[in-house]
Design a protein around this motif. Structure first.
Motif, mmCIF file in Angstrom:
data_model
loop_
_atom_site.group_PDB
_atom_site.id
_atom_site.type_symbol
_atom_site.label_atom_id
_atom_site.label_comp_id
_atom_site.label_asym_id
_atom_site.label_seq_id
_atom_site.Cartn_x
_atom_site.Cartn_y
_atom_site.Cartn_z
ATOM 1 N N VAL A 189 0.868 -1.173 0.000
ATOM 2 C CA VAL A 189 0.000 0.000 0.000
ATOM 3 C C VAL A 189 0.902 1.219 0.000
ATOM 4 O O VAL A 189 1.727 1.382 0.902
ATOM 5 C CB VAL A 189 -0.931 0.014 1.232
ATOM 6 C CG1 VAL A 189 -1.718 1.323 1.300
ATOM 7 C CG2 VAL A 189 -1.879 -1.178 1.202
ATOM 8 N N GLN A 190 0.757 2.076 -0.992
ATOM 9 C CA GLN A 190 1.684 3.193 -1.156
ATOM 10 C C GLN A 190 1.761 4.064 0.100
ATOM 11 O O GLN A 190 0.757 4.590 0.567
ATOM 12 C CB GLN A 190 1.236 4.053 -2.338
ATOM 13 C CG GLN A 190 2.237 5.144 -2.720
ATOM 14 C CD GLN A 190 1.731 6.010 -3.851
ATOM 15 O OE1 GLN A 190 0.938 6.919 -3.641
ATOM 16 N NE2 GLN A 190 2.185 5.714 -5.065
ATOM 17 N N GLY A 191 2.972 4.179 0.651
ATOM 18 C CA GLY A 191 3.192 5.040 1.807
ATOM 19 C C GLY A 191 2.725 4.471 3.131
ATOM 20 O O GLY A 191 2.740 5.177 4.141
ATOM 21 N N ALA A 192 2.317 3.209 3.153
ATOM 22 C CA ALA A 192 1.796 2.621 4.390
ATOM 23 C C ALA A 192 2.927 2.400 5.382
ATOM 24 O O ALA A 192 3.753 1.515 5.206
ATOM 25 C CB ALA A 192 1.096 1.299 4.106
ATOM 26 N N SER A 193 2.953 3.189 6.443
ATOM 27 C CA SER A 193 4.073 3.103 7.384
ATOM 28 C C SER A 193 3.853 2.068 8.479
ATOM 29 O O SER A 193 4.627 2.016 9.431
ATOM 30 C CB SER A 193 4.377 4.483 7.984
ATOM 31 O OG SER A 193 3.213 5.165 8.319
ATOM 32 N N ILE A 194 2.835 1.223 8.358
ATOM 33 C CA ILE A 194 2.795 0.023 9.191
ATOM 34 C C ILE A 194 3.597 -1.079 8.490
ATOM 35 O O ILE A 194 4.057 -2.023 9.114
ATOM 36 C CB ILE A 194 1.350 -0.449 9.469
ATOM 37 C CG1 ILE A 194 1.344 -1.561 10.525
ATOM 38 C CG2 ILE A 194 0.664 -0.898 8.197
ATOM 39 C CD1 ILE A 194 1.985 -1.188 11.851
ATOM 40 N N GLU A 195 3.775 -0.966 7.180
ATOM 41 C CA GLU A 195 4.726 -1.806 6.476
ATOM 42 C C GLU A 195 6.108 -1.203 6.704
ATOM 43 O O GLU A 195 6.244 -0.021 7.008
ATOM 44 C CB GLU A 195 4.393 -1.860 4.987
ATOM 45 C CG GLU A 195 3.004 -2.422 4.701
ATOM 46 C CD GLU A 195 2.718 -2.538 3.219
ATOM 47 O OE1 GLU A 195 3.526 -3.163 2.510
ATOM 48 O OE2 GLU A 195 1.687 -2.004 2.767
ATOM 49 N N LEU A 196 7.140 -2.009 6.558
ATOM 50 C CA LEU A 196 8.479 -1.521 6.875
ATOM 51 C C LEU A 196 8.848 -0.339 5.989
ATOM 52 O O LEU A 196 8.806 -0.428 4.761
ATOM 53 C CB LEU A 196 9.514 -2.630 6.701
ATOM 54 C CG LEU A 196 10.936 -2.229 7.099
ATOM 55 C CD1 LEU A 196 11.020 -1.933 8.595
ATOM 56 C CD2 LEU A 196 11.926 -3.315 6.710
ATOM 57 N N SER A 197 9.199 0.757 6.620
ATOM 58 C CA SER A 197 9.622 1.947 5.893
ATOM 59 C C SER A 197 10.642 2.698 6.738
ATOM 60 O O SER A 197 10.751 2.494 7.945
ATOM 61 C CB SER A 197 8.427 2.844 5.559
ATOM 62 O OG SER A 197 7.775 3.285 6.741
ATOM 63 N N ALA A 198 11.376 3.559 6.066
ATOM 64 C CA ALA A 198 12.374 4.380 6.750
ATOM 65 C C ALA A 198 12.444 5.713 6.034
ATOM 66 O O ALA A 198 12.463 5.758 4.800
ATOM 67 C CB ALA A 198 13.739 3.700 6.738
ATOM 68 N N ASP A 199 12.464 6.777 6.786
ATOM 69 C CA ASP A 199 12.485 8.093 6.170
ATOM 70 C C ASP A 199 13.079 9.103 7.138
ATOM 71 O O ASP A 199 13.265 8.825 8.321
ATOM 72 C CB ASP A 199 11.074 8.529 5.749
ATOM 73 C CG ASP A 199 10.051 8.356 6.854
ATOM 74 O OD1 ASP A 199 9.811 9.310 7.606
ATOM 75 O OD2 ASP A 199 9.495 7.249 6.974
ATOM 76 N N GLY A 200 13.360 10.276 6.624
ATOM 77 C CA GLY A 200 13.879 11.338 7.477
ATOM 78 C C GLY A 200 14.169 12.586 6.670
ATOM 79 O O GLY A 200 14.475 12.513 5.473
ATOM 80 N N PRO A 201 14.075 13.741 7.309
ATOM 81 C CA PRO A 201 14.401 15.004 6.642
ATOM 82 C C PRO A 201 15.913 15.210 6.596
ATOM 83 O O PRO A 201 16.627 14.809 7.519
ATOM 84 C CB PRO A 201 13.729 16.049 7.532
ATOM 85 C CG PRO A 201 13.733 15.438 8.897
ATOM 86 C CD PRO A 201 13.609 13.949 8.699
ATOM 87 N N LEU A 202 16.383 15.816 5.536
ATOM 88 C CA LEU A 202 17.821 16.081 5.422
ATOM 89 C C LEU A 202 18.179 17.331 6.209
ATOM 90 O O LEU A 202 18.325 18.432 5.654
ATOM 91 C CB LEU A 202 18.238 16.203 3.946
ATOM 92 C CG LEU A 202 18.747 14.868 3.374
ATOM 93 C CD1 LEU A 202 17.575 13.932 3.133
ATOM 94 C CD2 LEU A 202 19.541 15.082 2.108
ATOM 95 N N ARG A 203 18.269 17.162 7.509
ATOM 96 C CA ARG A 203 18.680 18.222 8.422
ATOM 97 C C ARG A 203 19.307 17.557 9.639
ATOM 98 O O ARG A 203 18.978 16.407 9.967
ATOM 99 C CB ARG A 203 17.491 19.095 8.823
ATOM 100 C CG ARG A 203 16.376 18.363 9.571
ATOM 101 C CD ARG A 203 15.166 19.247 9.797
ATOM 102 N NE ARG A 203 14.118 18.569 10.560
ATOM 103 C CZ ARG A 203 12.819 18.702 10.308
ATOM 104 N NH1 ARG A 203 12.406 19.475 9.329
ATOM 105 N NH2 ARG A 203 11.921 18.066 11.047
ATOM 106 N N PRO A 204 20.240 18.234 10.301
ATOM 107 C CA PRO A 204 20.877 17.653 11.492
ATOM 108 C C PRO A 204 19.827 17.247 12.519
ATOM 109 O O PRO A 204 18.811 17.940 12.648
ATOM 110 C CB PRO A 204 21.759 18.787 12.003
ATOM 111 C CG PRO A 204 22.032 19.634 10.796
ATOM 112 C CD PRO A 204 20.766 19.557 9.978
#
Length: 408
Positions: free
Chosen positions: A364-379
């Motif tokens: 499911v597109q963008g479903a974060s109950i499925e394994l996903s990893a993300d983050g903003p490019l900032r300290p």
């Protein structure tokens, strides 16, 4: 140390935490099972509807089921919500009126909610444009300033917003006992102030939900915990009947409310996903615990730590450099069942101030109950890992990410 040896050590360390997670899952599974039995869910409720969908028994039964599970007066569960932020915005626009005041008690909300509010930076159609004022209570060492609530919540305050999960920050997620204290402090300062919980990522992490401890209304996404990995889209709102009704008028139109809205597609997925949700949430929690133990052992700052209490499914790992953040996300994508051949790139994601990189090879597109990893490019260039339909898959992907980081 070879990855296989380290894996075995971490698996031994996490055993007591896994047992606790399984116990919570069992309690929540029984809660859902008993609710489905008592409300007589049947095959007839899995049939879709079209058009105006007056008298849609699938939609009505699902609302009834959510209200019972959350111990709330009323629920609004709809695939017409495009995201959790949409459900949250629907609550705010439903309740707040010009000259009303909204306060956030958990510091600055996450990026997409800031565009809804419109006070951090200008955004068209925001609450600010509609004349809603806004203030926020800064966190103290990553925790809610309970004593400060009596100063910021006044007789003028209409809604107090409380974000349960950490969002893109290294603060603590809120436990149910924390939410209980915060709601009590709000009501002491202003008994008429609405306590509104952003419940995204928090469902079924504990055996109680926010409505049970004083929250007036809560909202979240169906493609996170509560959809069990099967819900194709949507969101939910549960709480006090009058408040949910106001939100329903914002979703559809005044006078229509929750009496319309077709159950397009396959409503069975919403019921089946809900039934599986405690188990799937437990898989995600085990994945987060394993990642905390592994990456802390490898010298990274992880939040929460292995033995810390958890109020959501998110595991934050400080990687310190953009190169490591990108490498981590690409490794997770590479070990995804969908679009494994894709290489995530940082991009200007709608609703976010900084570029965001996101690995989400999900069914499911963008479903974060499925394994996903993300983050903003900032300290501090932290990656936010969440989800996992199965622990086995998540563990393999997490180990692959560790291998990639070792090359940098």
């Amino acid at each position: 140390m070879q990855t296989v040896d380290l894996k075995q050590q971490i698996l031994e360390e996490v055993k007591p935490y896994f047992r606790q997670i399984d116990e919570v899952s069992e309690v929540n599974t029984l809660k859902i099972l008993d609710s489905m039995r008592e409300l007589r869910v049947s095959d007839a409720h899995f049939k879709p509807s079209t058009g105006y969908a007056y008298g849609d028994i699938s939609r009505e039964k699902l609302d009834e089921l959510y209200a019972k599970i959350f111990k709330a007066e009323k629920a609004l569960v709809r695939t017409q919500f495009v995201s959790g932020t949409h459900a949250l915005a629907t609550v705010l626009f439903g309740i707040l009126r010009p000259d009303d005041e909204l306060v956030s008690l958990t510091g600055a909300p996450y990026d997409t909610m800031q565009t809804v509010i419109g006070h951090a930076h200008e955004s068209k159609g925001s609450l600010k444009e509609f004349g809603v004022s806004y203030r926020e209570l800064p966190l103290i060492d990553g925790k809610v300033d309970i004593d400060g609530i009596k100063k910021i919540v006044t007789s003028k305050t209409k809604v107090a917003l409380i974000q349960r999960s950490r969002g893109y920050s290294m603060r603590d997620s809120l436990m149910i006992e924390d939410i209980e204290k915060i709601c009590a402090a709000v009501k002491k300062a202003n008994p008429n102030c609405v306590t509104f919980i952003d419940n995204c990522y928090g469902e079924f992490v504990e055996t109680r939900e926010p409505v049970e401890v004083g929250a007036d209304i809560i909202a979240g996404s169906l493609i996170k915990n509560i959809g069990g990995g099967l819900a194709p889209t949507g969101g939910y709102i549960v709480g006090r009947a009058d408040l949910v009704e106001l939100a329903s008028y914002r979703l559809t139109a005044p006078g229509m409310g929750d009496e319309l809205g077709a159950s397009l597609g396959d409503p069975r997925l919403l019921y089946q996903g809900l039934f599986l949700a405690p188990h799937v949430t437990a898989q995600a929690l085990k994945s987060a615990v394993f990642a905390a133990g592994l990456f802390n052992r490898l010298g990274y700052n992880t939040h929460p730590l292995l033995g810390d209490k958890r109020g959501d499914i998110i595991q934050a790992i400080e990687l310190k450099t953009p190169e490591k953040l990108i490498a981590f996300c690409r490794a997770i994508q590479k070990y995804s069942p969908v679009d494994s051949f894709a290489a995530p790139e940082p991009w200007d994601m709608p609703g976010y101030e900084d570029q965001v990189i996101m690995a989400a090879g999900t069914f499911v597109q963008g479903a974060s109950i499925e394994l996903s990893a993300d983050g903003p490019l900032r300290p501090p260039y932290a990656v936010y890992l969440q989800g996992g339909l199965t622990f086995e898959h998540a563990m393999l992907a997490i180990l692959a990410a560790a291998e990639e980081l070792s090359k940098l």
